[in-house]
Design a protein around this motif. Structure first.
Motif, PDB file in Angstrom:
ATOM      1  N   GLY A 116       0.809  -1.218   0.000  1.00 53.88           N
ATOM      2  CA  GLY A 116       0.000   0.000   0.000  1.00 53.88           C
ATOM      3  C   GLY A 116       0.838   1.261   0.000  1.00 53.88           C
ATOM      4  O   GLY A 116       1.979   1.278   0.455  1.00 53.88           O
ATOM      5  N   THR A 117       0.249   2.335  -0.526  1.00 51.01           N
ATOM      6  CA  THR A 117       0.863   3.664  -0.483  1.00 51.01           C
ATOM      7  C   THR A 117      -0.162   4.653   0.053  1.00 51.01           C
ATOM      8  O   THR A 117      -1.366   4.394   0.027  1.00 51.01           O
ATOM      9  CB  THR A 117       1.323   4.107  -1.891  1.00 51.01           C
ATOM     10  N   GLY A 118       0.310   5.779   0.551  1.00 44.58           N
ATOM     11  CA  GLY A 118      -0.588   6.811   1.066  1.00 44.58           C
ATOM     12  C   GLY A 118      -1.439   6.306   2.221  1.00 44.58           C
ATOM     13  O   GLY A 118      -0.931   5.716   3.175  1.00 44.58           O
ATOM     14  N   ALA A 119      -2.767   6.510   2.095  1.00 48.90           N
ATOM     15  CA  ALA A 119      -3.687   6.099   3.153  1.00 48.90           C
ATOM     16  C   ALA A 119      -3.692   4.590   3.340  1.00 48.90           C
ATOM     17  O   ALA A 119      -3.841   4.090   4.463  1.00 48.90           O
ATOM     18  CB  ALA A 119      -5.097   6.605   2.855  1.00 48.90           C
ATOM     19  N   ALA A 120      -3.521   3.845   2.247  1.00 44.37           N
ATOM     20  CA  ALA A 120      -3.496   2.387   2.343  1.00 44.37           C
ATOM     21  C   ALA A 120      -2.288   1.917   3.156  1.00 44.37           C
ATOM     22  O   ALA A 120      -2.368   0.962   3.920  1.00 44.37           O
ATOM     23  CB  ALA A 120      -3.463   1.775   0.945  1.00 44.37           C
ATOM     24  N   MET A 121      -1.145   2.607   3.003  1.00 45.53           N
ATOM     25  CA  MET A 121       0.043   2.265   3.785  1.00 45.53           C
ATOM     26  C   MET A 121      -0.200   2.528   5.274  1.00 45.53           C
ATOM     27  O   MET A 121       0.178   1.721   6.115  1.00 45.53           O
ATOM     28  CB  MET A 121       1.241   3.090   3.312  1.00 45.53           C
ATOM     29  N   ASP A 122      -0.845   3.642   5.567  1.00 45.25           N
ATOM     30  CA  ASP A 122      -1.142   3.961   6.970  1.00 45.25           C
ATOM     31  C   ASP A 122      -2.040   2.887   7.587  1.00 45.25           C
ATOM     32  O   ASP A 122      -1.849   2.500   8.749  1.00 45.25           O
ATOM     33  CB  ASP A 122      -1.834   5.329   7.061  1.00 45.25           C
ATOM     34  N   GLN A 123      -3.017   2.413   6.801  1.00 44.92           N
ATOM     35  CA  GLN A 123      -3.915   1.374   7.304  1.00 44.92           C
ATOM     36  C   GLN A 123      -3.163   0.072   7.523  1.00 44.92           C
ATOM     37  O   GLN A 123      -3.396  -0.644   8.508  1.00 44.92           O
ATOM     38  CB  GLN A 123      -5.073   1.160   6.324  1.00 44.92           C
ATOM     39  N   GLU A 124      -2.245  -0.248   6.616  1.00 42.88           N
ATOM     40  CA  GLU A 124      -1.435  -1.458   6.778  1.00 42.88           C
ATOM     41  C   GLU A 124      -0.613  -1.402   8.059  1.00 42.88           C
ATOM     42  O   GLU A 124      -0.538  -2.399   8.798  1.00 42.88           O
ATOM     43  CB  GLU A 124      -0.488  -1.618   5.579  1.00 42.88           C
ATOM     44  N   GLN A 125      -0.021  -0.266   8.330  1.00 41.46           N
ATOM     45  CA  GLN A 125       0.813  -0.142   9.524  1.00 41.46           C
ATOM     46  C   GLN A 125      -0.026  -0.186  10.797  1.00 41.46           C
ATOM     47  O   GLN A 125       0.405  -0.739  11.821  1.00 41.46           O
ATOM     48  CB  GLN A 125       1.631   1.152   9.464  1.00 41.46           C
ATOM     49  N   ALA A 126      -1.217   0.378  10.732  1.00 38.50           N
ATOM     50  CA  ALA A 126      -2.109   0.313  11.895  1.00 38.50           C
ATOM     51  C   ALA A 126      -2.522  -1.133  12.164  1.00 38.50           C
ATOM     52  O   ALA A 126      -2.575  -1.576  13.328  1.00 38.50           O
ATOM     53  CB  ALA A 126      -3.344   1.178  11.662  1.00 38.50           C
ATOM     54  N   CYS A 149       9.553  -5.833   4.709  1.00 38.97           N
ATOM     55  CA  CYS A 149       9.808  -5.240   3.406  1.00 38.97           C
ATOM     56  C   CYS A 149       8.494  -4.623   2.942  1.00 38.97           C
ATOM     57  O   CYS A 149       7.469  -5.313   2.873  1.00 38.97           O
ATOM     58  CB  CYS A 149      10.292  -6.285   2.411  1.00 38.97           C
ATOM     59  N   ALA A 150       8.523  -3.339   2.644  1.00 38.74           N
ATOM     60  CA  ALA A 150       7.306  -2.638   2.238  1.00 38.74           C
ATOM     61  C   ALA A 150       7.683  -1.523   1.275  1.00 38.74           C
ATOM     62  O   ALA A 150       8.842  -1.087   1.215  1.00 38.74           O
ATOM     63  CB  ALA A 150       6.601  -2.063   3.460  1.00 38.74           C
ATOM     64  N   LEU A 151       6.698  -1.067   0.525  1.00 40.98           N
ATOM     65  CA  LEU A 151       6.936   0.049  -0.378  1.00 40.98           C
ATOM     66  C   LEU A 151       7.231   1.305   0.433  1.00 40.98           C
ATOM     67  O   LEU A 151       6.536   1.622   1.392  1.00 40.98           O
ATOM     68  CB  LEU A 151       5.717   0.278  -1.273  1.00 40.98           C
ATOM     69  N   SER A 152       8.268   1.991   0.017  1.00 40.60           N
ATOM     70  CA  SER A 152       8.658   3.225   0.682  1.00 40.60           C
ATOM     71  C   SER A 152       9.010   4.260  -0.382  1.00 40.60           C
ATOM     72  O   SER A 152       9.580   3.907  -1.433  1.00 40.60           O
ATOM     73  CB  SER A 152       9.868   2.971   1.582  1.00 40.60           C
ATOM     74  N   PHE A 153       8.676   5.513  -0.119  1.00 39.33           N
ATOM     75  CA  PHE A 153       8.951   6.542  -1.128  1.00 39.33           C
ATOM     76  C   PHE A 153      10.444   6.829  -1.182  1.00 39.33           C
ATOM     77  O   PHE A 153      11.078   7.096  -0.166  1.00 39.33           O
ATOM     78  CB  PHE A 153       8.181   7.823  -0.821  1.00 39.33           C
ATOM     79  N   SER A 154      10.994   6.741  -2.374  1.00 40.25           N
ATOM     80  CA  SER A 154      12.418   6.980  -2.587  1.00 40.25           C
ATOM     81  C   SER A 154      12.613   8.319  -3.294  1.00 40.25           C
ATOM     82  O   SER A 154      12.067   8.529  -4.390  1.00 40.25           O
ATOM     83  CB  SER A 154      13.029   5.857  -3.425  1.00 40.25           C
ATOM     84  N   THR A 155      13.386   9.201  -2.686  1.00 36.50           N
ATOM     85  CA  THR A 155      13.646  10.500  -3.307  1.00 36.50           C
ATOM     86  C   THR A 155      14.586  10.375  -4.494  1.00 36.50           C
ATOM     87  O   THR A 155      14.591  11.237  -5.386  1.00 36.50           O
ATOM     88  CB  THR A 155      14.249  11.460  -2.271  1.00 36.50           C
ATOM     89  N   SER A 156      15.362   9.303  -4.530  1.00 35.95           N
ATOM     90  CA  SER A 156      16.318   9.148  -5.632  1.00 35.95           C
ATOM     91  C   SER A 156      15.621   8.829  -6.946  1.00 35.95           C
ATOM     92  O   SER A 156      16.109   9.203  -8.030  1.00 35.95           O
ATOM     93  CB  SER A 156      17.342   8.059  -5.307  1.00 35.95           C
ATOM     94  N   ILE A 157      14.500   8.152  -6.876  1.00 38.04           N
ATOM     95  CA  ILE A 157      13.747   7.831  -8.101  1.00 38.04           C
ATOM     96  C   ILE A 157      12.401   8.550  -8.132  1.00 38.04           C
ATOM     97  O   ILE A 157      11.630   8.393  -9.083  1.00 38.04           O
ATOM     98  CB  ILE A 157      13.536   6.316  -8.238  1.00 38.04           C
ATOM     99  N   ASN A 158      12.136   9.319  -7.076  1.00 35.92           N
ATOM    100  CA  ASN A 158      10.897  10.083  -6.965  1.00 35.92           C
ATOM    101  C   ASN A 158       9.661   9.195  -7.130  1.00 35.92           C
ATOM    102  O   ASN A 158       8.682   9.546  -7.792  1.00 35.92           O
ATOM    103  CB  ASN A 158      10.857  11.220  -7.997  1.00 35.92           C
ATOM    104  N   SER A 159       9.733   7.997  -6.502  1.00 39.79           N
ATOM    105  CA  SER A 159       8.632   7.048  -6.589  1.00 39.79           C
ATOM    106  C   SER A 159       8.747   6.058  -5.436  1.00 39.79           C
ATOM    107  O   SER A 159       9.694   6.103  -4.648  1.00 39.79           O
ATOM    108  CB  SER A 159       8.694   6.319  -7.939  1.00 39.79           C
ATOM    109  N   PHE A 160       7.763   5.167  -5.352  1.00 40.14           N
ATOM    110  CA  PHE A 160       7.785   4.146  -4.312  1.00 40.14           C
ATOM    111  C   PHE A 160       8.594   2.941  -4.768  1.00 40.14           C
ATOM    112  O   PHE A 160       8.536   2.541  -5.947  1.00 40.14           O
ATOM    113  CB  PHE A 160       6.358   3.707  -3.956  1.00 40.14           C
ATOM    114  N   ALA A 161       9.352   2.354  -3.830  1.00 39.72           N
ATOM    115  CA  ALA A 161      10.157   1.172  -4.132  1.00 39.72           C
ATOM    116  C   ALA A 161      10.227   0.314  -2.883  1.00 39.72           C
ATOM    117  O   ALA A 161      10.113   0.814  -1.754  1.00 39.72           O
ATOM    118  CB  ALA A 161      11.560   1.586  -4.588  1.00 39.72           C
TER     119      ALA A 161
END
Length: 206
Positions: A116-126, A149-161
């Motif tokens: 998940g990303t954004g709100a979905a990521m927050d729900q996963e962590q909760a 291991c989870a999707l995390s925003f990477s500033t080097s590629i300006n996307s989630f990885a």
């Protein structure tokens, strides 16, 4: 006239003696009978708690597990399959219990955890935190954290990885590899042996 008087006197003496005996049998000096109420009351005996005999790693029946969990704060019975294993806060945790805790958290968060990303990521962590707390409660208060291991925003590629991270309440942060994240979690757990453990989540196959 003398003989009748003697007979009457003897009769009176016999009656007096009999009366004295009857009265003597009714005096308070006679032994009292026990109270039927007092005699019927059961005598309570204190039973030793089950924790005095149960050792860490012992396999318990469901009845023993219930009795232990109801009577002790430090030693608990953790369910592993169709049996229960004794765990004590502050003592080495049996390997089958560690494996089962890991399996339970993975099952609880589901196969999509970490995607998940954004709100979905927050729900996963909760949801993850809820699962970790549930396992902590079953373990009698032993603290549980997750290497994931989870999707995390990477500033080097300006996307989630995908990235490795350690969740609360462990050494929170992202790490360059699973080995680095696991090493940090292991050092955290070793800081309070028998009081902290970690699980590993890798639904992304990192």
């Amino acid at each position: 006239m003398t003989e009748p008087l003697l007979k009457q006197s003897s009769a009176l003496i016999v009656m007096a003696v009999l009366g004295a005996l009857v009265l003597a049998g009714c005096t308070p000096a006679s032994e009292p009978h026990p109270s039927p109420i007092a005699a019927s009351q059961p005598v309570e005996t204190e039973k030793p708690g089950p924790a005095e005999e149960i050792q860490v790693g012992d396999e318990l029946t469901a009845e023993q597990a219930q009795e232990l969990n109801d009577s002790n704060d430090l030693t608990v019975a953790y369910p592993v399959g169709d049996k229960f294993i004794a765990v004590r806060w502050g003592q080495p945790i049996p390997e089958p219990v560690l494996q089962e805790v890991n399996a339970q958290v993975n099952a609880g968060v589901g196969a999509s955890h970490g995607t998940g990303t954004g709100a979905a990521m927050d729900q996963e962590q909760a949801n993850l935190q809820a699962q970790l707390q549930a396992e902590s409660d079953k373990l009698g208060g032993i603290t549980v954290t997750a290497v994931q291991c989870a999707l995390s925003f990477s500033t080097s590629i300006n996307s989630f990885a995908p990235a490795w991270a350690v969740s609360e309440p462990g050494p929170v942060g992202t790490y360059d590899s699973q080995a680095e994240a696991t090493s940090a979690a292991q050092a955290w757990a070793d800081g309070q042996p028998g009081k902290r453990i970690f699980v590993v989540l890798n639904n992304l196959g990192c």
